[in-house]
Design an enzyme around this catalytic site. Structure first.
Site, short mmCIF file in Angstrom:
data_model
loop_
_atom_site.label_atom_id
_atom_site.label_comp_id
_atom_site.label_asym_id
_atom_site.label_seq_id
_atom_site.Cartn_x
_atom_site.Cartn_y
_atom_site.Cartn_z
N LYS A 178 -0.35 -35.70 10.66
CA LYS A 178 -0.65 -34.81 11.78
C LYS A 178 -2.14 -34.77 12.09
O LYS A 178 -2.53 -34.47 13.21
CB LYS A 178 -0.08 -33.43 11.52
C1 LIG Z 1 5.46 -33.49 10.50
C2 LIG Z 1 5.82 -34.49 9.46
C3 LIG Z 1 6.90 -35.39 9.63
C4 LIG Z 1 7.81 -35.35 10.85
O1 LIG Z 1 7.17 -35.78 12.02
P1 LIG Z 1 7.80 -35.44 13.45
O2 LIG Z 1 6.78 -35.83 14.43
O3 LIG Z 1 8.09 -33.97 13.44
O4 LIG Z 1 9.05 -36.25 13.56
C5 LIG Z 1 7.14 -36.32 8.64
N1 LIG Z 1 6.39 -36.36 7.51
C6 LIG Z 1 5.35 -35.52 7.32
C7 LIG Z 1 4.59 -35.60 6.05
C8 LIG Z 1 5.02 -34.55 8.27
O5 LIG Z 1 3.99 -33.71 8.06
#
Ligand SMILES: *Cc1c(COP(=O)(O)O)cnc(C)c1O
Length: 474
Positions: free
Chosen positions: A117
């Site tokens: 993120k």
């Molecule tokens: C947020 C997240 C996901 C999922 O991603 P999306 O965009 O919601 O599909 C997967 N792995 C980790 C470690 C995350 O922080």
């Protein structure tokens, strides 16, 4: 470039206007009116850009196709400021490494909070600061987190002018590492509010505050949730960077496997593929919370209630309703806003589901758009982490393990790139369960649990949260 709402009723807007907005006024999500096309010559140029000038320059090239209301030199400066070795740990920013055979891993998790993120949120922080200064405005970001999103938002917004963050989280329910990451931030514009309750209580508070339109307007309340188009756009860049690292010429294809929850990450892959990036398959990997796997297998999208949303050892994928999924379905139904409206505001909102099983468009999900899927369980996760470590000498986190497990079920002749969405240290307890010992901790996180904490604890009470915001807003 103009942006329209998936539900067809909002006016079309430019990038900087939707940057600071959440949902479109008609309840839809913003999408570009068309996808800029990358032909062979342009892809060759992008290959040279990445090789000679690096990731930030590639980011500028992709973003400038979608953003025409920020002067080019400013946008380039924002990319250069965001994607640095100092922030992301390596000069490559998203290095691709081989796991085994044609199975590769693209590391998206070397940013400040060790989860993917950061890739988008760090850019969002700089874009917000830039645009708010240009408008002479301020923004108070109110959010709810169970871990990754909140910390990525706080690390992106810390010290940024014109922005304050008020982040609610369920008191005592995040891992000690996650709590330490967030609560040790001493920046004045970051406010941690631990709510005596569960994550849903935090989300309800955010919703209640956002639905108080007078309060929202007076105190300039905004969000940074995953439906923000700017976050999705920032993610498109690393699909290009992954492709360009895994291939030596444009005639080659690759596939991507993406550990998925809210469908934000893999939706960016869909956008890259629609732009013409030679992607064979987009493999959606879910955990036990398999709403998305169910859709791609059967055509039925059936959201789940809280009672049917499991707490798993890949917790960032524990979702029961994929907030970005509407963007893909919009393309799937031929960008028919009325149809979309019917599927989501009647189907999902009223009946908790829709069914495209008998719809001719459904076969396009796999055929025309390259989507396939699979799911992984706690036992699969442990076995994959063990195998990857013992046989291949690489330690991967629980979400990435879900990706590797599902990727193996969809291997073809082309390189298969699994997106690494977090580092093992964030989910140390499950790594210990799998391997019998704790993961190594990056030096910069040594002893963070012992740092002074900046957090207020509050009951799950909307008025108390509002009062806190009022008192800390200037
Ligand atoms: C947020 C997240 C996901 C999922 O991603 P999306 O965009 O919601 O599909 C997967 N792995 C980790 C470690 C995350 O922080």
């Amino acid at each position: 470039m103009l942006y329209l709402s998936t539900r067809g009723h909002a006016e079309q807007k430019r990038f900087c206007d939707i940057l600071l907005e959440g949902l479109a006024p008609d309840g839809g999500l913003y999408m570009p009116v068309q996808y800029p096309q990358i032909d062979d010559a342009k892809l060759t140029a992008l290959r040279e850009t990445l090789q000679n000038q690096g990731y930030a320059a590639l980011a500028f090239e992709i973003l400038s196709l979608y953003i025409d209301d920020i002067p080019a030199e400013d946008l380039r400066a924002l990319c250069n400021k965001t994607y640095t070795e100092a922030v992301f740990g390596t000069a490559a920013i998203v290095p691709v490494r081989q796991l085994e055979g044609q199975l590769m891993i693209e590391a998206l998790s070397n940013g400040p909070t060790l989860a993917f993120k950061d890739m988008a949120m760090q850019l969002l922080g700089n874009l917000f600061e830039y645009e708010l200064a240009r408008r002479g405005e301020e923004l108070n970001i109110l959010g709810a987190t169970s871990g990754d999103t909140g910390s990525a938002a706080e690390y992106a917004m810390r010290g940024k002018k014109g922005v304050r963050v008020f982040m609610t989280s369920p008191h005592g329910r995040m891992s000690p590492f996650q709590q330490a990451q967030m609560f040790s931030l001493q920046d004045e514009n970051i406010h941690n509010i631990a709510i005596e309750g569960v994550f849903d209580d935090c989300q309800d508070i955010v919703k209640a505050v956002s639905n108080d339109h007078a309060f929202k307007a007076q105190y300039k309340i905004g969000t940074v949730n995953s439906i923000n188009w700017a976050r999705l756009l920032a993610q498109v860049v690393y699909y290009f960077a992954g492709y360009l690292q895994a291939t030596s010429k444009n005639s080659e294809k690759v596939s991507f496997t993406v550990p998925s929850g809210n469908f934000g990450n893999v939706c960016a892959g869909h956008v890259a593929r629609q732009m013409g990036l030679p992607i064979a398959k987009l493999v959606v990997a879910t955990n036990e919370n398999d709403v998305l796997d169910e859709f791609f297998r059967t055509g039925v999208y059936q959201v789940r209630g809280a009672a049917h949303t499991f707490e798993t050892s890949s917790p960032s994928m524990d979702i029961s309703k994929a907030s970005n999924f509407e963007r893909f379905v919009f393309d799937l139904v031929g960008r028919d806003g009325a149809r979309l409206q019917q599927l989501f505001s009647q189907g999902v909102a009223q009946e908790g589901r829709f069914d495209l099983q008998a719809d001719p468009a459904f076969k396009d999900a796999a055929g025309r758009y390259g989507f396939v899927s699979g799911k992984s369980s706690h036992a699969d996760r442990l076995a994959t982490i063990q195998d990857t470590y013992q046989r291949l000498g690489q330690m991967i986190d629980t979400h990435t393990a879900d990706g590797v497990k599902v990727a193996r079920e969809h291997l073809g002749a082309e390189p298969m790139i699994v997106l690494e969405t977090a580092l093992p240290i964030k989910f140390a307890a499950t790594i210990e369960e799998a391997l019998g010992h704790l993961p190594e901790r990056p030096a910069k996180f040594d002893g963070i649990e012992a740092l002074p904490k900046r957090v207020v604890v509050m009951p799950a009470d909307v008025d108390q949260v509002k009062t806190y915001i009022k008192d800390h807003c200037r």
